[in-house]
Design a protein around this motif. Structure first.
Motif, short mmCIF file in Angstrom:
data_model
loop_
_atom_site.label_atom_id
_atom_site.label_comp_id
_atom_site.label_asym_id
_atom_site.label_seq_id
_atom_site.Cartn_x
_atom_site.Cartn_y
_atom_site.Cartn_z
N ALA A 97 9.47 1.29 6.07
CA ALA A 97 7.93 0.89 5.74
C ALA A 97 7.02 0.92 6.71
CB ALA A 97 8.17 -0.64 5.14
N ARG A 98 5.73 0.90 6.23
CA ARG A 98 4.69 0.86 7.15
C ARG A 98 4.79 -0.35 8.01
NH1 ARG A 98 -0.46 -1.24 6.56
NH2 ARG A 98 -2.21 -0.10 7.85
N VAL A 105 6.11 -5.53 -0.83
CA VAL A 105 6.90 -5.92 -1.94
C VAL A 105 8.36 -6.68 -1.18
CG1 VAL A 105 8.63 -4.80 -3.40
CG2 VAL A 105 6.59 -3.67 -3.01
N VAL A 106 8.66 -7.64 -2.13
CA VAL A 106 9.72 -8.58 -1.49
C VAL A 106 11.09 -8.21 -1.95
CG1 VAL A 106 8.32 -10.69 -1.16
CG2 VAL A 106 9.37 -10.12 -3.49
N GLY A 107 12.09 -8.34 -1.22
CA GLY A 107 13.48 -7.83 -1.40
C GLY A 107 14.24 -8.79 -2.12
N LEU A 108 15.51 -8.40 -2.01
CA LEU A 108 16.61 -9.55 -2.76
C LEU A 108 16.72 -10.72 -1.77
CD1 LEU A 108 19.46 -7.23 -3.53
CD2 LEU A 108 17.75 -8.04 -5.07
N THR A 109 16.98 -11.79 -2.40
CA THR A 109 17.30 -12.98 -1.58
C THR A 109 18.52 -13.47 -1.77
OG1 THR A 109 16.44 -15.34 -1.22
CG2 THR A 109 16.12 -14.46 -3.35
N ASP A 133 8.39 -5.84 2.65
CA ASP A 133 8.03 -4.42 3.09
C ASP A 133 6.62 -3.96 2.65
OD1 ASP A 133 10.42 -3.96 4.45
OD2 ASP A 133 11.25 -3.33 2.54
N ASP A 134 5.89 -3.36 3.45
CA ASP A 134 4.54 -2.86 3.15
C ASP A 134 4.79 -1.24 2.93
OD1 ASP A 134 2.07 -1.66 2.61
OD2 ASP A 134 1.25 -2.25 4.37
N LEU A 135 5.02 -0.79 1.51
CA LEU A 135 5.31 0.60 1.12
C LEU A 135 3.99 1.29 0.64
CD1 LEU A 135 8.77 -0.32 -0.69
CD2 LEU A 135 8.38 0.62 1.59
N SER A 136 2.83 0.71 0.84
CA SER A 136 1.63 1.57 0.60
C SER A 136 1.70 3.00 1.33
CB SER A 136 0.43 1.07 1.13
OG SER A 136 0.36 0.87 2.27
N GLU A 137 2.46 3.15 2.37
CA GLU A 137 2.91 4.19 2.97
C GLU A 137 4.23 3.99 3.49
OE1 GLU A 137 -1.48 5.79 4.90
OE2 GLU A 137 -0.33 4.68 6.14
N VAL A 138 4.80 5.24 3.70
CA VAL A 138 6.08 5.24 4.53
C VAL A 138 6.10 6.06 5.59
CG1 VAL A 138 7.60 4.59 2.43
CG2 VAL A 138 7.16 7.07 2.94
N SER A 147 4.67 2.87 -4.58
CA SER A 147 5.72 2.15 -4.13
C SER A 147 6.88 2.88 -4.64
CB SER A 147 5.86 0.70 -4.04
OG SER A 147 4.83 0.00 -3.43
N VAL A 148 6.91 4.31 -4.55
CA VAL A 148 8.20 5.24 -5.24
C VAL A 148 9.21 5.19 -4.38
CG1 VAL A 148 8.65 7.29 -6.30
CG2 VAL A 148 6.61 6.46 -7.18
N LEU A 149 8.57 5.36 -2.99
CA LEU A 149 9.77 5.75 -1.91
C LEU A 149 10.17 4.26 -1.47
CD1 LEU A 149 8.06 8.74 -0.38
CD2 LEU A 149 10.18 8.89 -1.84
N PRO A 150 11.31 4.19 -1.29
CA PRO A 150 12.06 2.73 -0.59
C PRO A 150 12.02 2.89 0.66
CG PRO A 150 13.80 4.00 -1.50
CD PRO A 150 12.63 4.90 -2.05
#
Length: 365
Positions: free
Chosen positions: A67-68, A174-178, A196-201, A262-265
């Motif tokens: 993630a960025r 984007v927040v992940g699992l908890t 994660d900031d997924l505006s760019e990878v 945010s297609v790419l994780p």
């Protein structure tokens, strides 16, 4: 069986074989094969015009996305969770509340600190009035000032402890699992989730030191992933390491790929193609090039006659050869039937291929 009968049988078989060959040549053989049986006939050839194309110098590499920006969301104080405001996979904005801890004690401490600060402000005000009439000493006034400063510091600490009971997003992402639920008690530093900031990878990959002088920021990168077999992702080189690993003889390069929706994780394996340079070149199929000793040449056709033309060749890409001199754009070159072509010999053009058929013509030769 008598000898004369054997000779008669052999003659009969020879005649049948010759007749079959003649019928095949005249009625079923391809034109070029039939022409090859007639030495005086023009050699059948196929030609393709020389054309201009953009040739790219590329290099391939592999890397893993990240993630960025990426942080682990952890509490800065121990306590019991009273509310989790997000759902895993949600996009949150900067400053948005993610988790609230029980803060009853901290609110009480804040109220107490505020009251003490107010009290010390009043004490200092009275002390200043009394000092104007010399009713108290200067030392007593300075002591009141110090106590107010102390009360202010306690108030700031109480406010910070209360703020620590509310966990907010440090940036949009984007927040992940908890792994925790409301009511659970967490300690300082326990992992609640990841943001994660997924505006760019960012994809970091290694390249051999031989390419160090050619790689620079701004070069285009094309990335693909097995998870998206029908899609390609375009990006740019954002940074090049200033050091080369003395063991692997490679250097790290970092590419940034826009990630709409945010297609790419983060953590995805990707194959990358880095374009080092692009140039507009006059090209012909490799099948048209003939090497003889120190000379390189092609055959062109004018009015049914083949002409040998020396050329200077350059880079090769995808079955094409760049022509740096000796040939003009649009000139047709022989790509098939070269075995029987001689300088000044008569030829017959079977099929003038279109520029886009160069690769197919090369495959047939």
């Amino acid at each position: 069986m008598a000898v004369w009968k054997q000779l008669l049988l052999l003659c009969l078989l020879g005649g049948l074989g010759y007749g079959g060959w003649w019928v095949y040549r005249e009625h079923y053989a391809p034109p070029e094969e039939a022409a090859a049986e007639r030495p005086n006939a023009p050699a059948p050839v196929e030609i393709v015009p020389a054309e201009r194309q953009v040739l790219e110098t590329t290099v391939e590499a592999v890397g893993t996305t990240r993630a960025r920006q990426s942080v682990e969301i952890v509490p800065e104080a121990a306590g019991r969770i009273v509310e989790i405001t997000f759902t895993p996979g949600d996009r949150v904005e900067k400053g948005e509340v993610l988790v609230r801890l029980d803060d009853a004690i901290q609110r009480a401490d804040l109220a107490e600190a505020e009251a003490r600060s107010t009290e010390q402000e009043q004490v200092l005000a009275r002390a200043r009035q009394l000092r104007e009439t010399n009713a108290i000493s200067q030392a007593t006034l300075e002591e009141s000032v110090a106590r107010l400063a102390e009360a202010g510091a306690q108030l700031d600490r109480a406010r910070r402890r209360l703020e620590d009971r509310t966990i907010t997003a440090p940036f949009a992402g984007v927040v992940g699992l908890t792994e925790v639920d409301p009511g659970a008690r967490v300690s300082e530093g326990d992992l609640i989730t990841r943001l994660d900031d997924l505006s760019e990878v960012i994809v970091e990959f290694a390249l051999p030191e031989t390419l160090f002088a050619q790689v620079r920021t701004g070069l285009s990168v094309t990335a693909t992933s097995a998870a998206f077999p029908d899609r390609t992702f375009e990006g740019r080189i954002a940074a090049v390491d200033s050091r080369i690993d003395p063991v692997s003889r490679a250097f790290l390069t970092r590419a940034v790929i826009p990630n709409r929706n945010s297609v790419l994780p983060a953590g995805m394996f990707m194959s990358l193609t880095l374009t080092l340079s692009e140039s507009d070149e006059l090209v012909v199929p490799e099948a048209a090039i003939i090497f003889q000793a120190a000379e390189t040449y092609v055959f062109t056709v004018t009015d049914g006659t083949a002409h040998r033309v020396p050329v200077r060749t350059g880079q090769r890409r995808a079955g094409l050869v760049a022509i740096e001199g000796g040939l003009e754009e649009g000139t047709g070159v022989v790509v098939r039937g070269l075995q029987r072509v001689r300088d000044g010999a008569a030829v017959s053009v079977l099929d003038a291929g279109e520029p886009s058929s160069a690769s197919a013509t090369e495959g047939d030769s």
